[in-house]
Design a protein around this motif. Structure first.
Motif, PDB file in Angstrom:
ATOM      1  N   LEU A   1     -25.405  16.276 -18.132  1.00  0.00           N
ATOM      2  CA  LEU A   1     -24.337  17.011 -18.902  1.00  0.00           C
ATOM      3  C   LEU A   1     -24.725  18.028 -20.222  1.00  0.00           C
ATOM      4  N   ASP A   2     -23.429  18.634 -20.147  1.00  0.00           N
ATOM      5  CA  ASP A   2     -23.769  20.577 -20.359  1.00  0.00           C
ATOM      6  C   ASP A   2     -24.296  20.226 -21.964  1.00  0.00           C
TER       7      ASP A   2
ATOM      8  N   TYR B   1     -31.026  23.395 -22.738  1.00  0.00           N
ATOM      9  CA  TYR B   1     -31.380  22.305 -22.630  1.00  0.00           C
ATOM     10  C   TYR B   1     -30.907  22.041 -21.301  1.00  0.00           C
ATOM     11  N   ARG B   2     -31.067  20.219 -21.174  1.00  0.00           N
ATOM     12  CA  ARG B   2     -31.198  19.830 -19.515  1.00  0.00           C
ATOM     13  C   ARG B   2     -30.849  18.249 -20.674  1.00  0.00           C
ATOM     14  N   SER B   3     -29.848  17.867 -19.528  1.00  0.00           N
ATOM     15  CA  SER B   3     -29.109  16.539 -20.426  1.00  0.00           C
ATOM     16  C   SER B   3     -29.100  15.813 -18.989  1.00  0.00           C
ATOM     17  N   ALA B   4     -29.041  14.266 -19.099  1.00  0.00           N
ATOM     18  CA  ALA B   4     -28.307  13.859 -18.207  1.00  0.00           C
ATOM     19  C   ALA B   4     -27.846  12.171 -18.517  1.00  0.00           C
ATOM     20  N   LEU B   5     -27.274  11.630 -17.409  1.00  0.00           N
ATOM     21  CA  LEU B   5     -26.455  10.198 -18.312  1.00  0.00           C
ATOM     22  C   LEU B   5     -26.536   9.220 -16.643  1.00  0.00           C
ATOM     23  N   ALA B   6     -27.748   8.831 -17.090  1.00  0.00           N
ATOM     24  CA  ALA B   6     -28.121   7.545 -15.930  1.00  0.00           C
ATOM     25  C   ALA B   6     -27.153   5.474 -16.416  1.00  0.00           C
TER      26      ALA B   6
END
Length: 259
Positions: free
Chosen positions: A225-226, A231-236
């Motif tokens: 995710l931006d 920042y760094r972001s992610a969705l699982a």
């Protein structure tokens, strides 16, 4: 197209800590208000308040009920696994309720995940499919070499060590966000062991590559995710279907919170 192959809808809401307001305290239950009062720093109070209030407002909208009637059960996958094997027997006293919040009551059937770091709070939502979201603020002051030994698998560490020095900090937090999103989706959280999970390098498309030991999901959709360069972001999402992702910007979230 069969029903099982139809895209699965998931939504992410971004909230900036400037959207926190004492008006939102009415949406918290007693235990949440008690926890809110224990935070010493205003930034921690703002992030906690936004996460709980936004969860209730979004779930109430989807379930067609009042936000104050949205309730949660707390489930800890690690404790459940230990209980099934008898590992919890003989303990003195009971632990306080903890674990991943699972909507109950009128909002039963929806799944949420909340993460916060720095000035941002993320809420992810899907229907009847476990999911996990994580956001990490990039920090140059952390002991990255020590953290890498604790969190990166052998293959990830080799790839990370091969990166130019100036790229390692961002890459490390990219690895962490992807791995924690997966662990949160399974309900294990960080107790599941970051080193057991191997994901693709941050410069490549996000994918789960391997999972050592128990707890591995049958299938997982993973995406970055931006949230800007800091920042760094992610969705699982634990599904074998394609995911149709909707991301609401902080301006849209602020409107919901004001309403």
């Amino acid at each position: 197209m069969t029903l099982s192959s139809a895209p699965l809808d998931s939504t992410v809401w971004w909230a900036h800590t400037s959207a926190a307001s004492d008006r939102l305290l009415r949406l918290l239950d007693r235990s949440e208000l008690e926890r809110q009062a224990r935070f010493r720093l205003q930034a921690d109070r703002d992030r906690h308040l936004l996460g709980r209030a936004l969860s209730r407002l979004v779930l109430a909208d989807r379930a067609g009920c009042a936000p104050e009637t949205v309730t949660f059960d707390l489930r800890c996958r690690s404790c459940e696994d230990k209980s099934r094997t008898g590992a919890e027997e003989g303990r003195d006293g009971e632990r306080a309720p903890h674990g991943k919040p699972v909507p109950s009551g009128a909002a039963r059937g929806w799944e949420i995940s909340v993460s916060h770091s720095g000035e941002w709070v993320a809420l992810a939502l899907a229907r009847e499919v476990p999911l996990g979201v994580d956001v990490e603020r990039i920090s140059e002051s952390r002991d990255l070499a020590g953290l890498a030994g604790y969190s990166l698998s052998d293959g990830e560490r080799l790839a990370w060590d091969a990166l130019p020095e100036e790229d390692r900090t961002g890459a490390f937090f990219g690895y962490w966000a992807r791995k924690e999103a997966l662990l949160k989706a399974t309900g294990l959280g960080l107790s599941g062991g970051l080193r057991r999970v191997t994901v693709s390098p941050p410069e490549a498309e996000a994918r789960l590559l391997s999972w050592e030991g128990g707890g591995c999901p049958e299938s997982a959709w993973l995406s970055d995710l931006d949230r800007g360069p800091e920042y760094r972001s992610a969705l699982a999402v634990l599904t074998d279907r394609a995911v149709r992702l909707t991301v609401h910007p902080p301006e849209r979230t602020a409107e919901l919170l004001r309403g």
